[in-house]
Design an enzyme around this catalytic site. Structure first.
Site, PDB file in Angstrom:
ATOM      1  N   LYS B 116    -120.606 -23.438  34.369  1.00  0.00           N
ATOM      2  CA  LYS B 116    -121.284 -22.147  34.227  1.00  0.00           C
ATOM      3  C   LYS B 116    -120.325 -21.016  33.879  1.00  0.00           C
ATOM      4  O   LYS B 116    -120.665 -20.123  33.101  1.00  0.00           O
ATOM      5  CB  LYS B 116    -122.040 -21.793  35.518  1.00  0.00           C
ATOM      6  CG  LYS B 116    -122.985 -22.880  36.015  1.00  0.00           C
ATOM      7  CD  LYS B 116    -124.153 -23.126  35.067  1.00  0.00           C
ATOM      8  CE  LYS B 116    -125.065 -24.216  35.607  1.00  0.00           C
ATOM      9  NZ  LYS B 116    -125.151 -25.391  34.741  1.00  0.00           N
ATOM     10  N   GLU B 200    -123.350 -13.770  40.872  1.00  0.00           N
ATOM     11  CA  GLU B 200    -124.073 -13.044  39.830  1.00  0.00           C
ATOM     12  C   GLU B 200    -124.865 -11.939  40.492  1.00  0.00           C
ATOM     13  O   GLU B 200    -125.320 -12.073  41.634  1.00  0.00           O
ATOM     14  CB  GLU B 200    -125.070 -13.970  39.125  1.00  0.00           C
ATOM     15  CG  GLU B 200    -124.503 -14.760  37.977  1.00  0.00           C
ATOM     16  CD  GLU B 200    -125.547 -15.661  37.356  1.00  0.00           C
ATOM     17  OE1 GLU B 200    -125.155 -16.515  36.563  1.00  0.00           O
ATOM     18  OE2 GLU B 200    -126.744 -15.506  37.678  1.00  0.00           O
ATOM     19  N   HIS B 235    -137.017 -23.204  42.614  1.00  0.00           N
ATOM     20  CA  HIS B 235    -136.201 -23.222  41.394  1.00  0.00           C
ATOM     21  C   HIS B 235    -136.602 -24.324  40.420  1.00  0.00           C
ATOM     22  O   HIS B 235    -135.858 -24.651  39.506  1.00  0.00           O
ATOM     23  CB  HIS B 235    -134.711 -23.338  41.723  1.00  0.00           C
ATOM     24  CG  HIS B 235    -134.238 -22.270  42.652  1.00  0.00           C
ATOM     25  ND1 HIS B 235    -134.079 -20.957  42.265  1.00  0.00           N
ATOM     26  CD2 HIS B 235    -133.925 -22.304  43.979  1.00  0.00           C
ATOM     27  CE1 HIS B 235    -133.667 -20.247  43.296  1.00  0.00           C
ATOM     28  NE2 HIS B 235    -133.576 -21.035  44.354  1.00  0.00           N
ATOM     29  N   ARG B 292    -130.070 -30.524  26.202  1.00  0.00           N
ATOM     30  CA  ARG B 292    -130.934 -31.705  26.082  1.00  0.00           C
ATOM     31  C   ARG B 292    -132.342 -31.253  25.706  1.00  0.00           C
ATOM     32  O   ARG B 292    -132.621 -30.070  25.670  1.00  0.00           O
ATOM     33  CB  ARG B 292    -130.999 -32.418  27.431  1.00  0.00           C
ATOM     34  CG  ARG B 292    -131.366 -31.418  28.533  1.00  0.00           C
ATOM     35  CD  ARG B 292    -131.871 -32.038  29.779  1.00  0.00           C
ATOM     36  NE  ARG B 292    -131.827 -31.113  30.897  1.00  0.00           N
ATOM     37  CZ  ARG B 292    -132.758 -30.212  31.184  1.00  0.00           C
ATOM     38  NH1 ARG B 292    -133.834 -30.105  30.421  1.00  0.00           N
ATOM     39  NH2 ARG B 292    -132.647 -29.407  32.223  1.00  0.00           N
TER      40      ARG B 292
END
Lengths: 171, 494, 494, 171
Positions: B116, B200, B235, B292
């Site tokens: 990330k 974040e 999530h 993907r």
């Protein structure tokens, strides 16, 4: 004919009178009356006309009752009378309300207690996993862990008693 | 074009890939585990190879066995689907060294974008807006606390090698911060073998909006518009749609351009998805790239008329992308619901077991990408996804009503599914208004339970079934009668 | 919008209409004959009314009974579907006088356009090209012979009140002319109660290209592009597609404009289809207007994203058409195959009977508008159509290959169907090239028979079925075991 | 095991050796050998692996044999031995090759001959209709109409002998 049918925790009494050979019946459930015509459509479908409106139900026999599909909803309908007699049977000498059993077929990933431990109601005892999701099985009451009948990586299913918790006298 | 490919996956996505292969004249090799000997993807394939026991590590995650199977079957390429090995750079690298085409980006790109913080740095350089936050990960809790103080709460603690919400924490104040870091670190360490974390800024009620991209090996890249995937549980996306109710033409252009920049900046090839968060003020931030095919790709297919799997195969075979951005047109509105084997009344417990009755919805604008069939025993070892139900119609409202009809006519008996929950979500006024954000379910559907309307009819059906049961002994015993023979397992190919 | 409508039809089209109604929140009333008590359209409806015996005249053609049923059920409108009473001006007029909305054009328009020579005259006036031929019909064989001489052979003898190829003859020379007129006259007299004939110039290998139109009650009319329906057997379409392989943008504009002119010239309202013949040189000629929903409407729906039945209901309810011609965009390519209960190896003999096994094809871009289900006894009284299988894909070739996959996975056992024949037609080089014209089947598929590839596998399956039969007694007897109770027939409504 | 199985007019001999309990079998049909593994999938589906390739067949028992679906084709497979013995039985004293029977369930719309008429092979005798299509049933050989067993509007089905035609000696 009379039925007592349970869905989730709600039991309702049905009074049914069938017109012999005519594929129609009158139902009374509580205060409500229903006039029903029906025919079976292969496969598993019941087409019913209830008070003039068409309803398609799909029914399949499951373990503890019938699974009934109606317009996107699925109900497990159980015969309350059979159920209570079955329960009475099952609560034999080797089964107690302190038994911990998994809600679905799963695999044991963690055992968090040992035999002899004192546990509080709601305390996590064992973690099982199915379909990439872990679920913690908790103590049904305060008590002492009498027996652990499983081990890590064991495949378990509803009805298997994984942990037996004995209620303490002073609870 | 390839003559034969192996699909290193199972269920709905393996079936869906095989269908496009068949239409392109490409032979397919299925792989399966012991639990899947009668699975839909095995029935759909031209050949099938047993990988091993049901545990994912011994079957669908077994790289050696899969590559070996592809070589033995003379498959020229491997499609990884989604989940399992789809975003595993080692698997892609192994294909590369074995001379088998991996249908996806290169192992280098998968590795870069999988980290990330590396991805964030790359995107900042390319001028793509990223969520304010750290560009390097750390295992030092106190420096994370300092950073959070500087950034201002609430913050999101995330694992550098994260995914699926593991190692992720929303922290709303200083007093929770240290404990959150420690537990996230331990969770990330266990899940990914890497406990490093970064922070974040936490956005308020953001929307999850992603762009489908296609990039070939010749430097061409386009996007196929957005998908809004804000309706999530833990999530995990559960409902997706396109166009996003929040989108304007200028925002769409800006985000689409950013998505294409991401593809070019990372050296991306094949189909991929650039995920963004969109805040209430209309600002968007790069979140991550899924390297993907995406579960929700059908909503894009149904509104653009482009078969994304076909494009994947063409790109992997080295064909140049002939699609120009200006030729790609979106018409109508599409919605997807993920149908899971979970009990929505029991905290979404998984619900494996045998499907006693299975009747798929049909009709204009309805597509069901399904991985199960009547009589199939849904194994407990894998993801609970049974199928993806997709509808398309002229407007969002027409699509919404079409989805209600489709869900209400989808019969699955024997196991619990999320269908009744999805019906209530799709029918809700909030969904109808398009007011979708990532905390939608938590906000509107906490502690949902099925309402009891219809319970009387269900009881009546029970009795009618009893009344007519004698007359249909065959139907009544069918689901119990079917045998599961052939316990001697082995490869099918010779 | 209507709250409840009655669908005066059966099978695939009744089901298809009901699905859109459900999505619009409109309740549906089915009508059925004795043979259809367990038919798919009865299961799909909210209410169902028995019309009477199975003979069409006593059920689906029984105007009194149908209008009466609508009134009793408080249905505000009637959708006629296609076939049966769909183009019967008396039925439309009866609805009008009963205060029930007929979902289609006015009875006057149906009557005008139903008379071929009246329609021809109207179109000539509106500047729409018509096939050279007579503008008045006659029962005088000698004047027909003179006219043919003047026009030049080959000529087409047609019944003024024709349809379905009845009363139609291709005459290639003088010597056959008188006999052809006499037999056509007698056939037309019997079929339509009107033996009058007219002549048209016979085009060589023409294509059948039609335009879908929508016209509201406020003077707005648009077209939804063309459908090519050249693949026909005995003047019955069997495969339709859009776009037409023969179309160019300028030809499409010219024909589309002509179609809209037809709508405006005739005072048309609701959905309709303007049929043209297109000759080898690219000239087109008005053929006729079908004043109803067309069997092949789904190919238009799948490439424009417009639900034509929804538009029909909106127009019938008096809503203005908000669609502008320039907003209507066609993407991709769609093909429809009509699946009939006919034996393609025995000169397409009808094949009524019980469907023992029914598995519908599915997957991306596949739609099956079906009117039957497993266990249903397909009655001998009605049209042999079982379903319409439609596919859409990015290109004609991709759609063609998708259709092959869909047809090859459509399982219908117990009755003969046209599926194996359709597979060979769709797979043929000539179809692949798009060289479709109205004599395509006669030219390429005369005396077709199923090739025997797969016969060994079928024999093997026979033996395997015997070997495993003991283990699945339920499945083996199921189709015989299902009862057909409820022989006491009556209305369902109270 | 040996089978003689007929599809349309082609009969083939099969030699089958089954591995007991193993769900696989070796087939020889003419010169060709096939190695087959199989499993049954509910409902009506046979999944077979024939020489390594997957094949899905759907099988249903019909009146005269099994209907077998394979990749869009549907075959009626009949046991040739049973068939010939059944035929032998059926050709009893009251049935002759001159019998005219409809190919499908249908309704009689026209009868074009009378009892006693002399007819030519191929001459139209009777017209039936089903699904809006008319079909003319013709004389199977030259001969004389011995009997007409039906009437206008009668519902008829395969096996019903509508007209009996007696071959003339001098044919």
């Amino acid at each position: 004919m009379k039925y007592r049918l349970k869905i989730s925790e709600e039991t309702a009494a049905l009074d049914v009178s069938v017109s012999a050979g005519k594929q129609n019946a009158e139902f009374t459930i509580g205060e409500k009356a229903y006039s029903v015509r029906y025919r079976t459509i292969p496969d598993h479908c019941l087409h019913m006309i209830v008070d003039g409106k068409g309803v398609n139900a799909f029914v399949a026999d499951g373990g503890e009752g019938k699974h009934v599909f109606l317009k996107g909803k699925s109900f497990l309908v159980r015969d309350a009378d059979q159920l209570s007699s079955r329960r009475a049977k099952r609560r034999g000498p080797d089964q107690t309300p302190g038994d911990v059993t998994p809600p679905m077929p799963s695999v044991v990933v963690r055992i968090m207690v040992e035999e002899g431990d004192l546990v509080k109601k709601g305390q996590g005892l064992i973690v099982v996993t199915a379909m990439k999701m872990e679920t913690t099985l908790v103590a049904p009451s305060d008590g002492r862990v009498k027996k652990i009948n499983t081990s890590i990586d064991a495949k378990v299913a509803p009805g298997n008693i994984l942990v037996e918790v004995e209620e303490e006298e002073n609870e | 074009m390839f003559k034969k490919i192996l699909i290193a996956n199972r269920g709905d996505i393996a079936v869906r890939i095989m269908r496009t292969c068949r239409e392109m004249g490409i032979e397919t090799v299925a792989v399966y585990s012991k639990a899947d000997a009668e699975a839909a993807h095995v029935l759909e394939a031209d050949e099938a190879v047993l990988l091993g026991e049901s545990e994912p590590l011994k079957s669908y995650l077994n790289i050696d066995r899969i590559v070996d199977s592809a070589e033995k079957a003379n498959a020229e390429a491997i499609h990884p689907g989604y989940g399992f090995l789809a975003e595993n750079p080692d698997f892609a690298a192994r294909c590369e060294t074995s001379g088998i085409t991996f249908i996806g980006p290169s192992s280098r790109v998968i590795r870069d974008l999988g980290n990330k913080t590396v991805a964030r740095t790359m995107m900042e350089k390319a001028g793509v807006p990223v969520i304010p936050g750290m560009l390097t990960a750390t295992k030092d809790a106190s420096s994370l606390c300092n950073e959070a103080e500087r950034m201002g709460y609430p913050v999101l603690v995330k694992a550098a090698s994260g995914g699926g919400g593991k190692g992720m924490r929303v922290v709303s104040g200083k007093e929770e911060m240290e404990e959150a870091c420690l537990s996230a670190m331990s969770e990330a360490e266990k899940a990914f073998g890497d406990g490093s974390l970064y922070l974040e800024k936490c956005l308020e009620s953001p929307r999850h909006v992603e762009f489908q991209i296609l990039a070939d090996q010749h430097g061409n890249a386009v996007h196929l518009f957005e998908r809004e995937c804000s309706i999530q549980r833990r999530h995990q996306k559960i409902i997706e749609e396109t166009p996003s109710p929040a989108m304007t033409p200028s925002l769409r252009n800006a985000m689409g351009d950013a998505a294409v920049s991401v593809a070019l900046a990372s050296g991306y090839t094949n189909a991929g998805t650039v995920e963004f968060l969109l805040d209430l003020s209309g600002r968007f931030y790069f979140l991550e790239v899924n390297t993907r095919l995406q579960v929700e790709h059908p909503v894009t297919e149904m509104t653009t008329g482009i078969d994304i799997v076909r494009k994947q195969l063409e790109i992997a075979a080295g064909n140049p992308l002939t699609l120009k951005q200006e030729d790609i047109i979106q018409t109508g509105h599409a919605i997807e619901c993920r149908i899971y084997a979970e009990d929505p009344e029991a905290n979404f417990f998984p619900s494996p077991g045998t499907i006693l009755v299975h009747r798929e919805p049909s009709g204009p604008g309805v597509r069901n990408d399904c991985g199960v069939h009547e009589g199939f025993e849904v194994p407990m070892e894998y993801d609970p996804i049974l199928s993806k139900l997709i509808v398309t119609a002229g407007t969002r409202e027409a699509a919404r009503m079409r989805m209600v009809r489709a869900l209400e006519s989808y019969v699955i008996l024997g196991i619990r599914t999320t269908i009744p929950f999805l019906i209530d979500v799709i029918k809700s006024l909030e969904f109808a208004k398009g007011e979708t954000c990532t905390d939608f379910i938590a906000r509107h559907f906490e502690n949902w339970s099925q309402n009891m309307a219809g319970a009387d009819l269900a009881r009546i059906a029970y009795v009618v079934d009893e009344l007519t049961a004698v007359k249909r002994p065959a139907a009544a015993t069918k689901e119990k009668g079917w045998p599961t023979p052939w316990e001697t397992l082995g490869e099918w190919r010779i």
